[in-house]
Scaffold this motif. Structure first.
Motif, PDB file in Angstrom:
ATOM      1  N   ASN A 196       1.226  -1.505  -0.064  1.00  6.09           N
ATOM      2  CA  ASN A 196      -0.382  -0.252  -0.241  1.00  6.09           C
ATOM      3  C   ASN A 196       0.985   1.441  -0.115  1.00  6.09           C
ATOM      4  N   LEU A 197       2.078   1.291   0.217  1.00  4.65           N
ATOM      5  CA  LEU A 197       2.922   2.115   0.468  1.00  4.65           C
ATOM      6  C   LEU A 197       3.086   2.939  -0.401  1.00  4.65           C
ATOM      7  N   ILE A 198       3.841   1.883  -1.552  1.00  5.16           N
ATOM      8  CA  ILE A 198       4.700   1.897  -3.184  1.00  5.16           C
ATOM      9  C   ILE A 198       2.853   2.881  -3.454  1.00  5.16           C
ATOM     10  N   LEU A 199       1.678   1.980  -3.424  1.00 10.00           N
ATOM     11  CA  LEU A 199       0.129   3.080  -4.310  1.00 10.00           C
ATOM     12  C   LEU A 199       0.198   4.383  -3.380  1.00 10.00           C
ATOM     13  N   VAL A 200       0.634   4.555  -2.409  1.00  9.47           N
ATOM     14  CA  VAL A 200       0.688   6.258  -2.144  1.00  9.47           C
ATOM     15  C   VAL A 200       1.469   6.815  -2.591  1.00  9.47           C
ATOM     16  N   VAL A 201       2.617   6.130  -3.253  1.00  9.77           N
ATOM     17  CA  VAL A 201       4.429   6.422  -3.506  1.00  9.77           C
ATOM     18  C   VAL A 201       3.465   7.315  -5.150  1.00  9.77           C
ATOM     19  N   PHE A 202       2.939   6.289  -5.181  1.00 15.96           N
ATOM     20  CA  PHE A 202       2.886   6.396  -7.358  1.00 15.96           C
ATOM     21  C   PHE A 202       1.474   6.944  -7.406  1.00 15.96           C
ATOM     22  N   PHE A 203       0.177   7.250  -6.367  1.00 14.18           N
ATOM     23  CA  PHE A 203      -0.316   7.925  -6.521  1.00 14.18           C
ATOM     24  C   PHE A 203      -0.179   9.838  -6.174  1.00 14.18           C
ATOM     25  N   THR A 204       0.735   9.537  -4.597  1.00 18.58           N
ATOM     26  CA  THR A 204       1.696  11.017  -5.056  1.00 18.58           C
ATOM     27  C   THR A 204       2.458  11.317  -6.363  1.00 18.58           C
ATOM     28  N   ALA A 205       3.126  10.862  -6.916  1.00 16.21           N
ATOM     29  CA  ALA A 205       4.139  11.046  -7.829  1.00 16.21           C
ATOM     30  C   ALA A 205       2.871  11.289  -9.138  1.00 16.21           C
ATOM     31  N   SER A 206       2.404  10.513  -9.580  1.00 15.77           N
ATOM     32  CA  SER A 206       0.486  10.792 -10.305  1.00 15.77           C
ATOM     33  C   SER A 206       0.252  12.460 -10.141  1.00 15.77           C
ATOM     34  N   THR A 207      -0.126  12.417  -9.627  1.00 18.98           N
ATOM     35  CA  THR A 207      -0.840  14.115  -8.845  1.00 18.98           C
ATOM     36  C   THR A 207      -0.088  14.825  -9.380  1.00 18.98           C
ATOM     37  N   ILE A 208       1.055  14.779  -8.491  1.00 20.65           N
ATOM     38  CA  ILE A 208       2.581  15.517  -9.200  1.00 20.65           C
ATOM     39  C   ILE A 208       2.997  15.891 -10.264  1.00 20.65           C
ATOM     40  N   ALA A 209       3.227  14.845 -11.424  1.00 19.36           N
ATOM     41  CA  ALA A 209       2.516  14.648 -12.923  1.00 19.36           C
ATOM     42  C   ALA A 209       2.360  15.174 -13.617  1.00 19.36           C
ATOM     43  N   LEU A 210       0.657  15.791 -12.984  1.00 23.32           N
ATOM     44  CA  LEU A 210       0.476  16.123 -14.096  1.00 23.32           C
ATOM     45  C   LEU A 210      -1.160  17.514 -13.202  1.00 23.32           C
ATOM     46  N   TRP A 211      -0.013  18.081 -12.271  1.00 23.99           N
ATOM     47  CA  TRP A 211      -0.279  19.708 -11.412  1.00 23.99           C
ATOM     48  C   TRP A 211      -0.869  20.152 -12.137  1.00 23.99           C
ATOM     49  N   ASN A 212       0.397  20.148 -13.126  1.00 26.17           N
ATOM     50  CA  ASN A 212       0.330  21.376 -13.814  1.00 26.17           C
ATOM     51  C   ASN A 212       0.125  21.102 -15.656  1.00 26.17           C
ATOM     52  N   ILE A 213      -1.006  20.913 -15.837  1.00 26.84           N
ATOM     53  CA  ILE A 213      -1.308  19.404 -16.947  1.00 26.84           C
ATOM     54  C   ILE A 213      -1.045  20.679 -18.040  1.00 26.84           C
ATOM     55  N   LYS A 214      -1.717  21.783 -17.877  1.00 34.28           N
ATOM     56  CA  LYS A 214      -1.007  23.146 -19.572  1.00 34.28           C
ATOM     57  C   LYS A 214       0.173  23.023 -19.522  1.00 34.28           C
ATOM     58  N   LYS A 215       1.429  22.814 -18.381  1.00 36.24           N
ATOM     59  CA  LYS A 215       2.801  22.811 -18.956  1.00 36.24           C
ATOM     60  C   LYS A 215       2.874  21.317 -19.304  1.00 36.24           C
ATOM     61  N   PHE A 216       2.193  19.879 -19.054  1.00 38.19           N
ATOM     62  CA  PHE A 216       3.328  19.161 -19.193  1.00 38.19           C
ATOM     63  C   PHE A 216       2.274  18.745 -20.641  1.00 38.19           C
ATOM     64  N   ARG A 217       0.805  19.017 -21.416  1.00 32.20           N
ATOM     65  CA  ARG A 217       0.938  18.958 -22.544  1.00 32.20           C
ATOM     66  C   ARG A 217       1.967  19.684 -23.374  1.00 32.20           C
ATOM     67  N   ASN A 218       2.529  20.757 -23.229  1.00 40.02           N
ATOM     68  CA  ASN A 218       3.376  21.758 -23.555  1.00 40.02           C
ATOM     69  C   ASN A 218       4.631  20.697 -24.272  1.00 40.02           C
ATOM     70  N   ASN A 219       5.062  19.743 -23.168  1.00 40.74           N
ATOM     71  CA  ASN A 219       6.587  19.069 -23.119  1.00 40.74           C
ATOM     72  C   ASN A 219       6.125  17.854 -23.443  1.00 40.74           C
ATOM     73  N   THR A 220       4.478  17.299 -23.282  1.00 42.93           N
ATOM     74  CA  THR A 220       4.341  15.370 -24.366  1.00 42.93           C
ATOM     75  C   THR A 220       4.634  16.017 -25.742  1.00 42.93           C
ATOM     76  N   LYS A 221       4.397  17.391 -26.586  1.00 44.01           N
ATOM     77  CA  LYS A 221       3.754  17.358 -27.983  1.00 44.01           C
ATOM     78  C   LYS A 221       5.621  16.903 -29.057  1.00 44.01           C
TER      79      LYS A 221
END
Length: 221
Positions: A196-221
């Motif tokens: 369960n700790l590894i899922l806590v870490v994953f969802f935390t990382a996922s939330t950080i990764a998608l925190w600024n979604i507009k900026k990230f969309r530009n990085n994936t283009k």
């Protein structure tokens, strides 16, 4: 989807992991013992019951958090997006069900302790049930890993590549290395609640990764 709700979905996943981690500790934790069976055998009725309740609520929270992952895969083909949804969801549900099997182990261990029975013999059937359930989950983990890692690596999703490091398969593979040199009082916490700790870490990382979604969309283009 509104960026605010993307973060809320991630928070549900994080809280779900923390709830089931608490459920793990209710079964396993003892400040002076590192024997899971012995600790479960000495757990109070309240701790065992509360642990079961934790599994129920954690599974609900996990499934809500899954919406964030589904959103991150919205730029992939439907077969990959739906595949990740089905397989990841199946694994998250399995977390709650397998935890339920541990409740059977805890109950039989407690009865064995109270009636001076051989604890290993008493919990053997419950352990077989637990191991059998896991056999159905492992292939799903394999398929999900291929889908998730391949799509993220090809930049087909809204995730950056670094999220792969926090994908549950990676910390799962290094579990023994992480836990090997821990002091006993910390080992029982990390080892007992590792999944369960590894899922806590994953969802935390996922939330950080998608925190600024507009900026990230530009990085994936």
């Amino acid at each position: 989807m509104n960026p605010f709700w993307i973060k809320v979905l991630g928070l549900f996943g994080i809280v779900g992991g923390l709830i089931l981690f608490a459920g793990d500790m209710l079964l396993y934790y003892d400040p002076i013992s590192t024997s899971f069976k012995t600790n479960m055998g000495n757990a109070s009725d309240f701790r065992i019951i509360a642990s079961g309740v934790c599994a129920l609520f954690a599974t609900w929270f996990y499934m809500i958090g899954l919406g964030q992952i589904y959103y991150a895969f919205k730029t992939t083909k439907p077969i990959f997006r739906n595949g990740v949804l089905i397989f990841f969801g199946s694994i998250l549900i399995a977390f709650g069900i397998v935890h339920g099997a541990f409740l059977a182990i805890a109950t039989t261990a407690k009865l064995a302790t109270e009636h001076n029975l051989d604890i290993n013999e008493a919990v053997s059937l419950s352990e077989k049930i637990n191991k059998t359930l896991r056999l159905f989950v492992y292939p799903i983990v394999g398929v999900l890993s291929i889908l998730f890692i391949s799509q993220v690596w090809k930049r087909k999703t809204l995730y950056p590549r670094w999220i792969i490091i926090f994908f549950p398969l990676i910390p799962l593979l290094i579990e023994d290395l992480v836990c090997k040199y821990l002091p006993d009082n910390i080992w029982i916490v990390i080892k007992g609640g590792y999944l369960n700790l590894i899922l806590v870490v994953f969802f935390t990382a996922s939330t950080i990764a998608l925190w600024n979604i507009k900026k990230f969309r530009n990085n994936t283009k």
